[in-house]
Design a protein around this motif. Structure first.
Motif, short mmCIF file in Angstrom:
data_model
loop_
_atom_site.label_atom_id
_atom_site.label_comp_id
_atom_site.label_asym_id
_atom_site.label_seq_id
_atom_site.Cartn_x
_atom_site.Cartn_y
_atom_site.Cartn_z
N TRP B 42 -1.52 7.48 -0.52
CA TRP B 42 -1.54 6.27 0.31
C TRP B 42 -0.85 5.12 -0.44
O TRP B 42 -0.07 4.36 0.15
N LEU B 43 -1.12 5.00 -1.72
CA LEU B 43 -0.46 3.96 -2.52
C LEU B 43 1.05 4.19 -2.53
O LEU B 43 1.84 3.25 -2.35
N GLY B 44 1.46 5.43 -2.74
CA GLY B 44 2.89 5.75 -2.80
C GLY B 44 3.60 5.47 -1.49
O GLY B 44 4.68 4.87 -1.47
N GLU B 45 3.01 5.88 -0.40
CA GLU B 45 3.63 5.69 0.91
C GLU B 45 3.76 4.22 1.26
O GLU B 45 4.63 3.84 2.05
N ASN B 46 2.89 3.40 0.69
CA ASN B 46 2.95 1.97 0.95
C ASN B 46 3.76 1.20 -0.09
O ASN B 46 3.84 -0.02 -0.04
N GLY B 47 4.32 1.92 -1.06
CA GLY B 47 5.16 1.27 -2.07
C GLY B 47 4.38 0.40 -3.04
O GLY B 47 4.91 -0.57 -3.58
N ALA B 48 3.13 0.73 -3.28
CA ALA B 48 2.30 -0.07 -4.19
C ALA B 48 2.83 0.00 -5.62
O ALA B 48 3.28 1.05 -6.08
N GLY B 49 2.78 -1.13 -6.31
CA GLY B 49 3.18 -1.20 -7.72
C GLY B 49 1.95 -1.35 -8.60
O GLY B 49 1.21 -0.40 -8.81
N ASP B 50 1.74 -2.58 -9.12
CA ASP B 50 0.56 -2.86 -9.94
C ASP B 50 -0.44 -3.67 -9.13
O ASP B 50 -0.06 -4.58 -8.41
N GLY B 51 -1.72 -3.40 -9.32
CA GLY B 51 -2.70 -4.18 -8.58
C GLY B 51 -4.08 -3.57 -8.63
O GLY B 51 -4.51 -3.03 -9.65
N LEU B 52 -4.78 -3.69 -7.50
CA LEU B 52 -6.17 -3.25 -7.41
C LEU B 52 -6.40 -2.60 -6.05
O LEU B 52 -6.07 -3.18 -5.02
N SER B 116 -13.77 -0.21 -6.83
CA SER B 116 -12.50 -0.91 -7.04
C SER B 116 -11.86 -0.37 -8.31
O SER B 116 -12.52 -0.25 -9.35
N ILE B 117 -10.58 -0.05 -8.23
CA ILE B 117 -9.88 0.65 -9.32
C ILE B 117 -8.54 -0.03 -9.57
O ILE B 117 -7.71 -0.14 -8.65
N PRO B 118 -8.28 -0.49 -10.82
CA PRO B 118 -6.95 -1.02 -11.13
C PRO B 118 -5.86 0.03 -10.91
O PRO B 118 -6.09 1.23 -11.09
N VAL B 119 -4.68 -0.44 -10.50
CA VAL B 119 -3.53 0.42 -10.20
C VAL B 119 -2.36 0.00 -11.08
O VAL B 119 -2.06 -1.19 -11.18
N ARG B 120 -1.74 0.97 -11.75
CA ARG B 120 -0.57 0.71 -12.60
C ARG B 120 0.58 1.57 -12.14
O ARG B 120 0.45 2.79 -12.11
N GLY B 121 1.68 0.94 -11.79
CA GLY B 121 2.85 1.70 -11.37
C GLY B 121 2.54 2.61 -10.19
O GLY B 121 3.06 3.73 -10.11
N GLY B 122 1.69 2.14 -9.30
CA GLY B 122 1.39 2.90 -8.09
C GLY B 122 0.35 4.00 -8.27
O GLY B 122 0.06 4.73 -7.33
N ARG B 123 -0.22 4.10 -9.48
CA ARG B 123 -1.22 5.14 -9.75
C ARG B 123 -2.55 4.53 -10.14
O ARG B 123 -2.61 3.52 -10.85
N LEU B 124 -3.63 5.17 -9.72
CA LEU B 124 -4.97 4.76 -10.14
C LEU B 124 -5.05 4.81 -11.66
O LEU B 124 -4.67 5.80 -12.27
N ASP B 125 -5.58 3.75 -12.26
CA ASP B 125 -5.68 3.70 -13.74
C ASP B 125 -6.97 4.38 -14.21
O ASP B 125 -7.78 3.81 -14.94
N LEU B 126 -7.13 5.63 -13.77
CA LEU B 126 -8.32 6.41 -14.16
C LEU B 126 -8.08 7.11 -15.49
O LEU B 126 -6.93 7.28 -15.92
N GLY B 127 -9.16 7.58 -16.11
CA GLY B 127 -9.02 8.46 -17.26
C GLY B 127 -8.54 9.84 -16.82
O GLY B 127 -8.59 10.19 -15.64
#
Lengths: 156, 156, 156
Positions: B42-52, B116-127
């Motif tokens: 979903w993040l990729g299809e929407n062109g998400a970059g950095d965020g939450l 709520s999960i921080p997003v870096r470069g369109g990816r969830l910043d999970l472990g």
């Protein structure tokens, strides 16, 4: 909701920006590490004003919680309560990583992986007696990584 | 907090935008459905970059959790633990919807309704070993609705 | 995730702003106070459009939860379940503030200190049967403070 009064509302119309970060936390084995001052310092160093901070722990055998920062016995009793709810003695399929690992996953699920906290004037808008804690659920010390996101206004 | 080292801080000053969305998840009855890849997509299809990203489940007999994605026995043991904490055999006032319904509400309260999960470069910043799961607490399969909000920068 | 269908995606490109606020909630002693309408009203009075609201309770012996708003027996059973998981009869170190205080801290840790909820057209994007509750875990009535943050578009 007649029992509700509003106060402290305020518009914040300055341009919004965000910042991403990470903190590494060294835990001393099972127990609570207060990261409240570390979060306030991270906000301060980044010039945060008003906004929202989100904290995510990047592990599933440690977690986050907001708890009382006054009487340390509260944290000890809470640790005991979590151990009663997720005892080491129970029969688990997942046991290769040691008897404390599966209880750690359960305790993590019962507490918090992520927390979002409003920020006012660069400070967490917590109550007086609240602190933010990393909870180590494994017996041994670990190095834990926390992901941070701040959205809001900046002083500089 | 002398035991804390910062790393990975970075300013993100591009204009912020947001996107709202929903996902429908078909569960197979009581158990865990991994939605991590669905969120990344979903993040990729929407062109998400950095965020939450914020994820909210719109039900109270199913919930969300972040758990280990390596050994599936962790999820089975966690399911058993939740059933011990909220047993079907207990005496509940609310029983008209079946013996699995009130335990489902309790399990939902013990886990998460929103994450709520921080997003870096369109990816969830999970472990590395973390996945995001919808947890079905009812015995039968259900169609579950998840509300999504992304705030941040966009690639396009 | 072949079992997932997207719907309702939409770009929201209007300029983003934020608003901070607080609500005071008078609780009637142990039990649940529905603040859903209070949150919708706060959003409405501030002209909120689409975005994200975060709610944080500024106490550690009361908490938040999202639960069913249809059958009030669900809330009674949930209260009983929390009391079984954190009984007053257990042996606690922290006892000076009364037998209901340490159970209140444990119940707070097991439920939520903060919740983030997507907002569409000024309304919480909850499911039909969901309500947002302040859960009082102390026996006596208390005045509880909730911190609010809204980020998104505004109608005015």
């Amino acid at each position: 909701m007649s029992d509700t009064a509003r106060r402290g509302d305020e518009a914040v119309d300055a341009a919004l920006r965000q910042r991403l970060g990470r903190l590494d936390i060294a835990t001393a084995g099972a127990g609570f590490t207060d990261i409240t001052a570390g979060l306030d310092r991270w906000l301060g160093e980044n010039g945060a004003g008003d906004g929202l901070i989100t904290v995510l722990i990047r592990h599933t055998s440690a977690s986050l919680t907001i708890q009382e920062n006054a009487d340390p016995d509260v944290l000890r009793d809470l640790g005991d309560a979590l151990s009663r709810l997720a005892p080491e003695g129970a029969r688990y399929r997942h046991s290769l990583e040691g008897p404390d690992d599966m209880p750690a996953h359960i305790k993590s699920a019962l507490t918090d992986a992520s927390l979002s906290i409003p920020v006012r004037g660069g400070r967490l808008d917590l109550g007086t007696w609240q602190g933010v804690y990393v909870v180590e659920h494994r017996a041994r010390p670990h190095r834990r990584s926390v992901s941070l996101h701040f959205l809001g206004t900046f002083l500089s």
